[in-house]
Design an enzyme around this catalytic site. Structure first.
Site, PDB file in Angstrom:
ATOM      1  N   ASP A 274      67.233  52.533  43.290  1.00  0.00           N
ATOM      2  CA  ASP A 274      65.812  52.695  42.525  1.00  0.00           C
ATOM      3  C   ASP A 274      65.297  51.283  42.387  1.00  0.00           C
ATOM      4  OD1 ASP A 274      63.559  53.725  41.138  1.00  0.00           O
ATOM      5  OD2 ASP A 274      64.744  55.503  40.870  1.00  0.00           O
TER       6      ASP A 274
ATOM      7  N   HIS B  18      63.368  50.636  45.072  1.00  0.00           N
ATOM      8  CA  HIS B  18      61.734  50.882  44.997  1.00  0.00           C
ATOM      9  C   HIS B  18      61.087  49.926  44.608  1.00  0.00           C
ATOM     10  CE1 HIS B  18      63.102  55.451  44.205  1.00  0.00           C
ATOM     11  NE2 HIS B  18      63.414  55.079  45.336  1.00  0.00           N
TER      12      HIS B  18
END
Length: 458
Positions: free
Chosen positions: A279, A313
């Protein structure tokens, strides 16, 4: 079903009942803070020091056989060094197994020597009794983080060893698929103002613990060590002040495996770190929704420098749980080098979460490529809409190179509360496939910016 109260630490329930928190939701403009203010902020961030004494976990029965439970020995070693007035708890080289969390205490430096590996249990019941924590910005009573400290001062995790969470698709990570109803229940408790000591989770409800969480602590140092495969986020200082995260290595591609997430914390330095995450590499947060506004404490004075970021991300991210606000963020001299990194700089919120963002500065960063936009500000993140439009102001990007990207910029602000005062200077973006998206933004300035070899100004 939630756990009965008997499974929750009585001391932490008492603390949860007694804590008085800032409740102001105001987001006054603190003035324009820029790079010239950085030295003054840095001067406020001073790592803790410790008495020159140490104990070894081996003296308290630790066995490096990856089978004998390390927890009794490490708890006893921490207790002993506290009795002596503080110092270093040493874990020598070898592979250890621990069936439960490590709870740090004031004036303790937990030191993993080179070659030391601590493998953590993946059994949820090993992380009881429940503790006062935050899950994605909402305060709850939940499983203990793997390494936790509550209202302590002068704490450290140092050395050259490895903390291995051992999370995988066979255990913790599977919870991301079915946890949504209980996560929504926790958030609704926050909206309803349910006392935190009554927000009891654990019991396989799906709220995964983070790896390292100092909570309401002062003078924190995390230096040199490595972390791998966390159940959730990796390093998450919450409501802390004076935090140094230096030279750590974070590797984990599981769901929500954010690397370092300072949350409602002040005076934080993150430098010389390596992130390869599932992430966001670094995500600055400040509580979520009504519960975040109740606490009302921003993240401020956050400095990021000389870090390497691979998969994730986003490289440097603000939000999306930022209801308490974020201000004075500086990121410089970083390298982002992976085709799987989605964005270099990202700010995300919406009018339900609210909060504010001001004085965010990003410079001297080399990005090989991104899978989305190099620089993205999105005030329509997620599906929520409400009455708390988040102001975003005074954001700059300077001397950034990116070799490949679908878009250079994606700015999507609220028309009635636009993003304001964004400056991009001396940047080169190559192999950009599509035009930028620019909506809901005022006073965007581009100077000496090249996109696909063409100068852009505004």
């Amino acid at each position: 079903m939630p756990l009965p109260v008997k499974h929750v630490s009585a001391a932490l329930i008492a603390l949860a009942c007694s804590i008085t928190l800032q409740t102001s939701n105001a987001a006054p403009d603190s003035g324009t803070i820029g790079w010239n203010d950085l030295p003054e902020i840095l001067a406020q961030i001073v790592p803790p020091t410790f008495p020159d004494r140490s104990v070894s976990v081996v003296d308290f029965g630790a066995v490096a056989d990856n089978s004998t439970d390390l927890k009794p020995a490490i708890d006893a070693a921490i207790e002993k060094i506290v009795e002596l007035g503080g110092g270093k708890v040493i874990v020598p080289s070898g592979t250890y197994f621990i069936a439960g969390p490590i709870h740090l205490r004031s004036n303790v430096n937990l030191h993993l020597e080179k070659g030391a590996v601590i493998n953590f249990s993946v059994k949820p019941e090993d992380y009881e009794p429940l503790v006062f924590t935050r899950f994605e910005g909402t305060e709850v009573m939940n499983y203990s983080p793997l390494i936790y400290a509550f209202e302590q001062e002068n704490i450290a995790i140092t050395g050259q060893g490895l903390f291995h969470g051992q999370a995988s698709r066979d255990d913790w990570w599977t919870w991301s698929d079915g946890a949504r109803p209980n996560i929504e229940r926790a958030r609704q408790m926050g909206e309803d103002g349910t006392p935190v000591e009554q927000r009891i989770f654990g019991d396989h409800t799906g709220l995964r613990p983070v790896f390292v969480q100092p909570y309401r602590c002062r003078n924190v140092l995390i230096e040199g060590v490595s972390f791998r495969d966390s159940p959730m986020w990796f390093v998450n200082p919450v409501l802390c002040e004076n935090v140094t995260v230096r030279g750590i290595t974070v590797q984990g591609l599981g769901p929500n495996n954010d690397g370092c997430n300072p949350e409602s914390s002040r005076n934080v330095l993150i430098e010389d770190c390596y992130f390869d995450t599932g992430d966001d590499c670094i995500a600055i947060k400040a509580g979520r929704d009504g519960d975040g506004r109740r606490v009302g404490v921003p993240s401020e004075n956050i400095i990021i420098r000389n870090c390497k970021m691979l998969e994730g991300h986003g490289g440097v991210v603000i939000g999306s749980e930022m209801s308490g606000g974020v201000r004075n963020v500086f990121a410089e001299d970083c390298v982002m080098d992976s085709p799987h990194l989605e964005r270099a700089l990202r700010i995300k919120s919406n009018s339900f979460r609210g909060g504010f963002v001001e004085n965010v500065h990003f410079r001297n960063v080399k990005v090989s490529e991104v899978a989305d936009a190099i620089f993205r500000i999105n005030m329509f993140y997620g599906r929520q809409r409400g009455e708390f439009p988040p102001p975003v102001r005074n954001v700059s990007m300077e001397n950034v190179y990116c070799g490949k990207a679908p878009r250079a910029f994606y700015f999507h602000g609220l028309e009635n509360h636009p993003i304001t005062d964004v400056t991009v200077v001396d940047c080169v973006f190559e192999n950009v496939e599509k035009p930028s998206v620019l909506t809901g933004i005022q006073n965007l300035k581009l100077s000496s910016v090249q996109i696909n070899g063409m100068p852009k100004s505004r």
